[in-house]
Design a protein around this motif. Structure first.
Motif, PDB file in Angstrom:
ATOM      1  N   HIS A 263      11.305  -3.431 -12.707  1.00 55.30           N
ATOM      2  CA  HIS A 263      10.175  -4.017 -11.988  1.00 55.30           C
ATOM      3  C   HIS A 263       9.037  -3.014 -11.796  1.00 55.30           C
ATOM      4  O   HIS A 263       7.896  -3.285 -12.174  1.00 55.30           O
ATOM      5  CB  HIS A 263      10.653  -4.554 -10.636  1.00 55.30           C
ATOM      6  N   ALA A 264       9.351  -1.859 -11.186  1.00 49.85           N
ATOM      7  CA  ALA A 264       8.303  -0.880 -10.904  1.00 49.85           C
ATOM      8  C   ALA A 264       7.988  -0.015 -12.111  1.00 49.85           C
ATOM      9  O   ALA A 264       6.880   0.510 -12.222  1.00 49.85           O
ATOM     10  CB  ALA A 264       8.710   0.010  -9.725  1.00 49.85           C
ATOM     11  N   GLY A 265       8.955   0.134 -13.038  1.00 47.65           N
ATOM     12  CA  GLY A 265       8.764   0.991 -14.199  1.00 47.65           C
ATOM     13  C   GLY A 265       8.204   0.249 -15.390  1.00 47.65           C
ATOM     14  O   GLY A 265       7.029   0.390 -15.740  1.00 47.65           O
ATOM     15  N   GLU A 266       9.033  -0.582 -16.022  1.00 47.67           N
ATOM     16  CA  GLU A 266       8.608  -1.260 -17.256  1.00 47.67           C
ATOM     17  C   GLU A 266       7.499  -2.276 -16.989  1.00 47.67           C
ATOM     18  O   GLU A 266       6.534  -2.365 -17.749  1.00 47.67           O
ATOM     19  CB  GLU A 266       9.818  -1.934 -17.902  1.00 47.67           C
ATOM     20  N   ASN A 267       7.627  -3.063 -15.909  1.00 50.62           N
ATOM     21  CA  ASN A 267       6.627  -4.095 -15.629  1.00 50.62           C
ATOM     22  C   ASN A 267       5.497  -3.601 -14.731  1.00 50.62           C
ATOM     23  O   ASN A 267       4.530  -4.342 -14.502  1.00 50.62           O
ATOM     24  CB  ASN A 267       7.296  -5.309 -14.984  1.00 50.62           C
ATOM     25  N   GLN A 268       5.615  -2.373 -14.205  1.00 50.49           N
ATOM     26  CA  GLN A 268       4.563  -1.724 -13.422  1.00 50.49           C
ATOM     27  C   GLN A 268       4.093  -2.595 -12.250  1.00 50.49           C
ATOM     28  O   GLN A 268       2.889  -2.715 -11.974  1.00 50.49           O
ATOM     29  CB  GLN A 268       3.382  -1.361 -14.320  1.00 50.49           C
ATOM     30  N   ILE A 269       5.036  -3.213 -11.556  1.00 51.87           N
ATOM     31  CA  ILE A 269       4.713  -3.974 -10.354  1.00 51.87           C
ATOM     32  C   ILE A 269       4.502  -2.991  -9.202  1.00 51.87           C
ATOM     33  O   ILE A 269       5.341  -2.135  -8.954  1.00 51.87           O
ATOM     34  CB  ILE A 269       5.836  -4.968 -10.018  1.00 51.87           C
ATOM     35  N   GLU A 270       3.398  -3.115  -8.505  1.00 53.57           N
ATOM     36  CA  GLU A 270       3.086  -2.193  -7.421  1.00 53.57           C
ATOM     37  C   GLU A 270       4.102  -2.347  -6.294  1.00 53.57           C
ATOM     38  O   GLU A 270       4.528  -3.463  -5.963  1.00 53.57           O
ATOM     39  CB  GLU A 270       1.682  -2.460  -6.891  1.00 53.57           C
ATOM     40  N   CYS A 271       4.474  -1.225  -5.690  1.00 51.04           N
ATOM     41  CA  CYS A 271       5.474  -1.247  -4.609  1.00 51.04           C
ATOM     42  C   CYS A 271       5.043  -2.170  -3.485  1.00 51.04           C
ATOM     43  O   CYS A 271       5.855  -2.936  -2.936  1.00 51.04           O
ATOM     44  CB  CYS A 271       5.705   0.160  -4.070  1.00 51.04           C
ATOM     45  N   LYS A 272       3.753  -2.129  -3.136  1.00 49.34           N
ATOM     46  CA  LYS A 272       3.270  -2.886  -1.980  1.00 49.34           C
ATOM     47  C   LYS A 272       3.074  -4.361  -2.286  1.00 49.34           C
ATOM     48  O   LYS A 272       2.722  -5.130  -1.387  1.00 49.34           O
ATOM     49  CB  LYS A 272       1.978  -2.252  -1.469  1.00 49.34           C
ATOM     50  N   TYR A 273       3.308  -4.781  -3.520  1.00 47.56           N
ATOM     51  CA  TYR A 273       3.312  -6.217  -3.799  1.00 47.56           C
ATOM     52  C   TYR A 273       4.544  -6.864  -3.161  1.00 47.56           C
ATOM     53  O   TYR A 273       4.466  -7.954  -2.587  1.00 47.56           O
ATOM     54  CB  TYR A 273       3.312  -6.475  -5.310  1.00 47.56           C
ATOM     55  N   CYS A 274       5.671  -6.180  -3.250  1.00 44.24           N
ATOM     56  CA  CYS A 274       6.902  -6.686  -2.631  1.00 44.24           C
ATOM     57  C   CYS A 274       7.003  -6.230  -1.171  1.00 44.24           C
ATOM     58  O   CYS A 274       7.325  -7.024  -0.292  1.00 44.24           O
ATOM     59  CB  CYS A 274       8.129  -6.208  -3.411  1.00 44.24           C
ATOM     60  N   HIS A 275       6.734  -4.949  -0.929  1.00 46.29           N
ATOM     61  CA  HIS A 275       6.808  -4.401   0.425  1.00 46.29           C
ATOM     62  C   HIS A 275       5.399  -4.424   1.031  1.00 46.29           C
ATOM     63  O   HIS A 275       4.824  -3.380   1.350  1.00 46.29           O
ATOM     64  CB  HIS A 275       7.370  -2.985   0.390  1.00 46.29           C
ATOM     65  N   SER A 276       4.853  -5.618   1.195  1.00 52.45           N
ATOM     66  CA  SER A 276       3.455  -5.755   1.606  1.00 52.45           C
ATOM     67  C   SER A 276       3.222  -5.306   3.039  1.00 52.45           C
ATOM     68  O   SER A 276       2.127  -4.852   3.382  1.00 52.45           O
ATOM     69  CB  SER A 276       3.009  -7.211   1.446  1.00 52.45           C
ATOM     70  N   SER A 277       4.220  -5.422   3.909  1.00 55.08           N
ATOM     71  CA  SER A 277       4.014  -5.055   5.314  1.00 55.08           C
ATOM     72  C   SER A 277       3.877  -3.554   5.507  1.00 55.08           C
ATOM     73  O   SER A 277       3.503  -3.102   6.590  1.00 55.08           O
ATOM     74  CB  SER A 277       5.173  -5.579   6.173  1.00 55.08           C
TER      75      SER A 277
END
Length: 442
Positions: A263-277
């Motif tokens: 998720h965070a590596g290959e797809n480069q999803i930003e951490c704060k997209y999931c951990h928005s709070s």
């Protein structure tokens, strides 16, 4: 005078035999055979003159939100569509499906009603060649699942004619046992032969005073030993107590396997997209499963390239099914059933109750990257606690980290005074009061 017979030095020969067996078994193993990739590269393209590679790019950018190749999603599976529909009809449908429905085309109306009257996006910008490329990609045969090397039996991992490591080690253990028995028998036979011929065997040295008795009689050694023993106990006890509550390296197994590497590596999803709070709250928060379903309504399986030797494609696909069961998502109807199940996530990072830590203060105000505390999460298959999270670790960070005064009127106002006081150009968090006890304990 007869010379005393020394015991034969058989260990030399024993070591040579062992070295020979080890070398033979090591270099005698079969080399690992590479996995066969089949003849996929020689298969014919379903649509003549089309480029499946370009079609894949177009499919992923335009079609993947609603369609899959081999499974129904919001729309029907596209594999085999060129056999079910005429190409001219497909051109019209893809470029403007609503226009075709309004014209009264029977196939278009039937398809529209069959899929709950969900309107398909129009793509007038696509040329016939673009559509051919997309269809060539969707018509590719479904790839066979890769064999999980890690799950295969040990004997099969080396190929059909290989010898497993367990067998080699077992044979080697048996050989060593046999050689030990032979060594014992030969030594015993030589001793009997010497006694029968009157040749004395080298006598053992006379027994002296037991070492523990000699030690106890020496008061200086006893005193030194007691002092060293007390120091060792004190040092060991201190080290043990200092590790209480320090869970660095803690890596629990979660009820649903979540790969930060993917998720965070290959797809480069930003951490704060999931951990928005983490931007606005003390806590980073556990993402709701609805956040997961924003993507996984469509992503029901991973690509074969995502799999590793330890985790196969089938493993990841099964974990996605666990997510569907928890949220009550029915893939056949593409809707929620309302039957949900709680997911009992295992907490990894946990500070003591008497320690105050605010995520938003560090993430939004200080602009600290998540990796500074949590480590290279984009490389972690299973999330673990990277830092010790001790008081000393936090204090060292406050001593080394410069604060950002630009754009903050409060910091800008006192920056000049504090800079003169400490005779520095940049102020650290410690110089701004980051070492005061009340900042974290109150």
């Amino acid at each position: 005078m007869k010379k005393s017979m020394e015991r034969p030095f058989i260990l030399k020969h024993f070591f040579l035999v062992f070295l020979f067996l080890f070398t033979f078994t090591t270099f005698g193993q079969d080399a690992e055979e590479s996995d066969s990739q089949g003849d996929s590269g020689t298969e014919e393209v379903a649509v003549e003159g089309a480029d499946p590679a370009k079609g894949k790019e177009l499919f992923n950018s335009l079609c993947a939100a609603c369609h899959k190749r081999y499974k129904d999603a919001v729309g029907p599976a596209l594999h085999g569509v060129t056999e079910r529909r005429d190409m001219d009809w497909l051109y019209k449908w893809i470029k403007n499906s609503q226009e075709l429905i309004k014209s009264g085309d029977s196939q278009a109306v039937e398809l529209y009603n069959e899929w709950n009257k969900v309107a398909m996006n129009a793509f007038p910008q696509l040329s016939n060649q673009d559509i051919d490329d997309i269809l060539a990609y969707t018509e590719e045969p479904k790839p066979e699942p890769k064999t999980d090397v890690a799950a295969a039996p040990a004997g099969e991992a080396q190929g059909g004619g290989g010898i497993s490591t367990e067998i080699v080690l077992g044979l080697l253990a048996i050989v060593l046992l046999v050689l030990s028995v032979i060594l014992y028998l030969v030594n015993k036979t030589l001793n009997r032969f010497a006694e029968a011929n009157g040749v004395p065997v080298r006598a053992d040295k006379p027994k002296g005073k037991p070492i523990w008795v000699a030690f106890a009689e020496n008061q200086f050694l006893v005193l030194v030993a007691v002092v060293f023993l007390l120091l060792a106990v004190a040092w060991g006890g201190y080290g043990f107590l200092m590790q209480v509550g320090v869970d660095q390296g803690y890596e629990p197994i979660q009820p649903i396997h979540y790969s930060h590497r993917i998720h965070a590596g290959e797809n480069q999803i930003e951490c704060k997209y999931c951990h928005s709070s983490a931007r606005v709250s003390k806590h980073s928060g556990i993402p709701s499963l609805n956040v997961c379903m924003n993507c996984h309504k469509q992503v029901a399986e991973v690509s074969p390239e995502t799999a590793t030797e330890e985790y196969s494609k089938e493993f990841y696909d099964n974990e996605i099914q666990k997510l569907y069961e928890a949220t009550g998502w029915d893939t056949s109807t593409q809707s929620y059933t309302g039957e949900t199940k709680p997911v009992k996530w295992v907490r990894i990072h946990n500070l003591p109750d008497f320690a105050y830590f605010n995520h938003s203060q560090h993430v939004s105000v200080a602009g600290i990257e998540c990796q500074q505390c949590h480590g290279p999460v984009e490389e972690m298959e299973i999330m673990y606690q990277h830092a010790p999270l001790t008081m000393g670790w936090c204090i060292n960070c406050h001593r080394e980290t410069n604060i950002k005064v630009e754009g903050n009127p409060y910091y800008e106002k006192i920056h000049e005074e504090l800079s003169k006081k400490y005779d520095v150009d940049q102020l650290t968090a410690a110089e701004m009061g980051g070492l005061e006890c009340g900042k974290c304990h109150y």
